[in-house]
Design an enzyme around this catalytic site. Structure first.
Site, PDB file in Angstrom:
ATOM      1  N   ASP A 110     -38.247 -32.644  29.125  1.00 51.00           N
ATOM      2  CA  ASP A 110     -36.930 -32.323  28.594  1.00 51.00           C
ATOM      3  C   ASP A 110     -36.070 -31.832  29.757  1.00 51.00           C
ATOM      4  O   ASP A 110     -36.438 -30.891  30.454  1.00 51.00           O
ATOM      5  CB  ASP A 110     -37.040 -31.234  27.525  1.00 51.00           C
ATOM      6  CG  ASP A 110     -35.992 -31.375  26.441  1.00 51.00           C
ATOM      7  OD1 ASP A 110     -34.817 -31.587  26.800  1.00 51.00           O
ATOM      8  OD2 ASP A 110     -36.336 -31.286  25.252  1.00 51.00           O
ATOM      9  N   ASP A 218     -30.966 -33.254  27.507  1.00 52.99           N
ATOM     10  CA  ASP A 218     -30.330 -32.399  26.508  1.00 52.99           C
ATOM     11  C   ASP A 218     -28.808 -32.452  26.634  1.00 52.99           C
ATOM     12  O   ASP A 218     -28.256 -32.304  27.738  1.00 52.99           O
ATOM     13  CB  ASP A 218     -30.838 -30.969  26.706  1.00 52.99           C
ATOM     14  CG  ASP A 218     -30.388 -30.024  25.624  1.00 52.99           C
ATOM     15  OD1 ASP A 218     -30.816 -30.188  24.480  1.00 52.99           O
ATOM     16  OD2 ASP A 218     -29.595 -29.112  25.945  1.00 52.99           O
ATOM     17  N   GLU A 276     -29.631 -37.109  24.701  1.00 53.84           N
ATOM     18  CA  GLU A 276     -29.161 -36.482  23.465  1.00 53.84           C
ATOM     19  C   GLU A 276     -27.647 -36.332  23.565  1.00 53.84           C
ATOM     20  O   GLU A 276     -27.132 -35.739  24.524  1.00 53.84           O
ATOM     21  CB  GLU A 276     -29.807 -35.115  23.269  1.00 53.84           C
ATOM     22  CG  GLU A 276     -29.366 -34.457  21.966  1.00 53.84           C
ATOM     23  CD  GLU A 276     -29.545 -32.951  21.963  1.00 53.84           C
ATOM     24  OE1 GLU A 276     -29.803 -32.401  20.881  1.00 53.84           O
ATOM     25  OE2 GLU A 276     -29.407 -32.329  23.032  1.00 53.84           O
ATOM     26  N   HIS A 349     -36.730 -30.612  16.877  1.00 56.90           N
ATOM     27  CA  HIS A 349     -36.746 -29.146  16.945  1.00 56.90           C
ATOM     28  C   HIS A 349     -35.443 -28.519  16.472  1.00 56.90           C
ATOM     29  O   HIS A 349     -35.402 -27.305  16.225  1.00 56.90           O
ATOM     30  CB  HIS A 349     -37.035 -28.711  18.378  1.00 56.90           C
ATOM     31  CG  HIS A 349     -35.957 -29.090  19.347  1.00 56.90           C
ATOM     32  ND1 HIS A 349     -35.729 -30.393  19.722  1.00 56.90           N
ATOM     33  CD2 HIS A 349     -35.017 -28.350  19.999  1.00 56.90           C
ATOM     34  CE1 HIS A 349     -34.719 -30.442  20.567  1.00 56.90           C
ATOM     35  NE2 HIS A 349     -34.267 -29.218  20.744  1.00 56.90           N
ATOM     36  N   ASP A 350     -34.389 -29.312  16.337  1.00 54.55           N
ATOM     37  CA  ASP A 350     -33.097 -28.799  15.892  1.00 54.55           C
ATOM     38  C   ASP A 350     -32.784 -29.152  14.438  1.00 54.55           C
ATOM     39  O   ASP A 350     -31.699 -28.820  13.949  1.00 54.55           O
ATOM     40  CB  ASP A 350     -31.972 -29.362  16.768  1.00 54.55           C
ATOM     41  CG  ASP A 350     -31.898 -28.697  18.126  1.00 54.55           C
ATOM     42  OD1 ASP A 350     -32.309 -27.521  18.229  1.00 54.55           O
ATOM     43  OD2 ASP A 350     -31.441 -29.344  19.083  1.00 54.55           O
TER      44      ASP A 350
END
Length: 577
Positions: A110, A218, A276, A349-350
């Site tokens: 990530d 991210d 993302e 995870h969000d």
């Protein structure tokens, strides 16, 4: 569950490897704890690789494990080239990477480079004085004209943070404000500065040299801001929406192309890059993922996971309409397919647990979990499984705000209870809050679900007594087993990885159906995404039932099918067209 067909060997000619791959996201803090401190770690992940290999996973994506003060659970990085002691050491990482590669899987890191931690040495230097050489590595601005620093409304812009409150925080020592689109402990890097970009690219090369196989990036479409920093339209909270001024900014494609050249060009190996991108449209995504432009392999878009947001935003949820889901995903399949590539996900995870959010986790838990998986995995694109999704993990019954850990939910609760009933606020958080995805993976029915020998950092869902991985491994009707079959189809049927896409039954309010076609093979996928029976008109008399999530479905009759609640079927044919 019915499996009636033995799939052929995979085609010997494939394009990019990730088109037939399945990615599994691990949120290390909640995956597996090896030392009993209640927090998952790298050795815990290493000890559970059998679970992933048995499932058929190709790529392991690790949420951040870098050194961090953990203000946002690792998305605030203080050292990009070290492992946070919470998770282990660089040797632990190297051992994990070696084991992953030995099992024929890849590992993706990530990458969080829109912002750092305020404890990163770059920012510590940057804030030390207005003339420090790294001052321009971040976004610093004086107070708004006519305002004293610290006065109400003195922030350089009126933008609201993703985590509530202003996006600017005053540094008392230098008298200027720094920009943070997220938490005050997550200052935004200034990508306009070429030194920043070169430092980021050098760090990425360091990880690739170490052996990693790519990056999930991210909020990468936020790295280019409108340098004029204009105000945004004022919302209900009295702050402005600056999204149009910092998302998909004027130089974002330039920056992504530079990254590709500087980090990946002339480097042996075939890496995975996925960005993302909140607020990205399919038109944007075509540009980002067009191979001829040299930017990214795929993007994470948010359109479909925002469909159940009400007028008040994320914490004002409303029921998802299947017709809206079909329109959204179908549009991305149709528009992005000819040029770029889709990433396929419902949970991460969000996001809350998909079976609780989009399915029926009470009366039809197993059927709805597998129906949603069927619809998702057989689209054109690369599927992403979020840890626990493959066993049907559900949202957690958080009793009170004291059970929460997520900074977003805690900030929302603190602000919302000023004007709303506390239980009403908690009801929304239980449904949509990020902590739902972060309760520990449920490995068995023992104490703390086999996650830790200690006290977990966030409570274990009590339904682990019956909902756990061990109970599903050898059960041919389990959700885990069904995922194995879905992954096998992608690995072994070229039509799944390379076929085109045609949406069917566009107007049906409950049934999601589509067709994939490649060479002489057609795959017909259908699922009733409702808790009532659904009748449809589709002729499958010349097709073979390949996979179903029910034991005995109603046989097709004269071009009509009756689907039970949350029933999914996959048909294979060489003559449907």
């Amino acid at each position: 569950m019915t499996l009636t067909h033995t799939v052929p060997a995979p085609s010997s000619t494939t394009s990019s490897w990730w088109k037939s791959a399945v990615v599994y996201q691990v949120y290390p803090r909640s995956f597996a704890d090896s030392d009993g401190d209640g927090i998952g770690d790298l050795r815990g992940i290493r000890a559970r690789l059998d679970h992933l290999q048995r499932l058929g996973i190709d790529v392991l994506w690790l949420s951040p494990i870098y050194r961090s003060p953990q203000a946002d659970n690792g998305y605030d990085i203080s050292d990009y080239q070290d492992i946070d002691p919470t998770f282990g050491t660089l040797k632990d990482f190297d051992d994990l990477l070696a084991d992953v590669h030995e099992r024929g899987m890849k590992l993706v890191m990530d990458l969080v480079v829109n912002h750092t931690s305020d404890e990163h040495p770059w920012f510590v230097e940057s804030r030390s004085s207005t003339d420090n050489p790294k001052r321009d590595w971040y976004w610093w601005r004086p107070a708004r004209d006519g305002f004293a620093p610290g006065a109400p409304g003195a922030e350089p812009t009126n933008w609201e943070s993703f985590f509530s409150g202003p996006t600017w925080t005053l540094d008392e020592e230098t008298g200027e404000y720094y920009l943070h689109l997220f938490d005050p402990k997550q200052p935004d890097l200034n990508w306009e500065n070429p030194e920043v970009r070169q430092a980021v690219f050098a760090m990425m090369r360091w990880w690739l040299d170490r052996g990693v196989d790519g990056f999930r990036m991210d909020v990468i479409n936020l790295i280019s801001k409108n340098t004029n920093l204009p105000d945004g339209p004022v919302g209900n909270a009295g702050l402005g929406d600056g999204f149009a001024h910092y998302a998909n900014g004027p130089r974002v494609h330039e920056f992504m192309q530079e990254m590709r050249r500087e980090v990946f060009a002339d480097r042996p190996g075939d890496y995975l890059t996925v960005g993302e991108m909140p607020g990205v449209t399919w038109q944007d995504a075509v540009l980002f993922t067009d191979p001829s432009r040299g930017e990214l392999d795929m993007v994470f878009q948010f359109e479909h996971v925002n469909l159940d947001h009400g007028p008040g935003g994320k914490f004002d949820p409303r029921p998802l309409q299947v017709s809206d889901l079909k329109a959204s995903l179908g549009r991305w399949q149709r528009e992005l397919g000819p040029t770029g590539w889709n990433s396929l996900y419902l949970g991460n995870h969000d996001q809350p647990r998909s079976v609780s959010r989009f399915g029926d986790d009470r009366a039809h838990w197993r059927e709805s979990a597998t129906a949603l998986a069927t619809v998702l995995h057989l689209h054109r694109g690369t599927p992403y499984i979020y840890q626990g999704e493959e066993i049907g993990m559900t949202n957690a019954p958080f009793a009170s705000v004291e059970d929460l850990r997520d900074i977003e939910s805690l900030n929302h609760y603190r602000e919302a209870v000023v004007t709303q009933d506390a239980e009403h606020v908690m009801t929304a958080i239980r449904h949509i809050g990020r902590d739902n995805a972060r309760t520990p993976v449920q490995w068995d029915d023992g104490p703390q679900a086999g996650f830790t020998a200690g006290s977990p950092w966030i409570g274990v869902n009590p339904n682990h007594a019956w909902l756990n991985a061990t109970a599903q491994y050898d059960d041919p009707r389990s959700i885990y087993c069904y995922y194995q079959h879905l992954i096998g189809l992608r690995h072994n049927l070229p039509v799944v990885a390379h076929g085109d896409f045609t949406m069917l039954l566009d107007d049906h309010p409950a049934v999601y159906a589509y067709e994939r076609h490649h060479d002489e093979t057609t795959l017909l996928v259908m699922a009733n995404l409702a808790s009532e029976h659904a009748d449809i008109e589709l002729d499958v008399t010349s097709a073979e039932l390949l996979l179903s999530n029910t034991e005995t479905g109603t046989p097709p009759k004269e071009g009509r099918l009756s689907l039970a609640p949350w029933e999914a079927r996959i048909y294979l044919s060489t003559s449907l067209r």
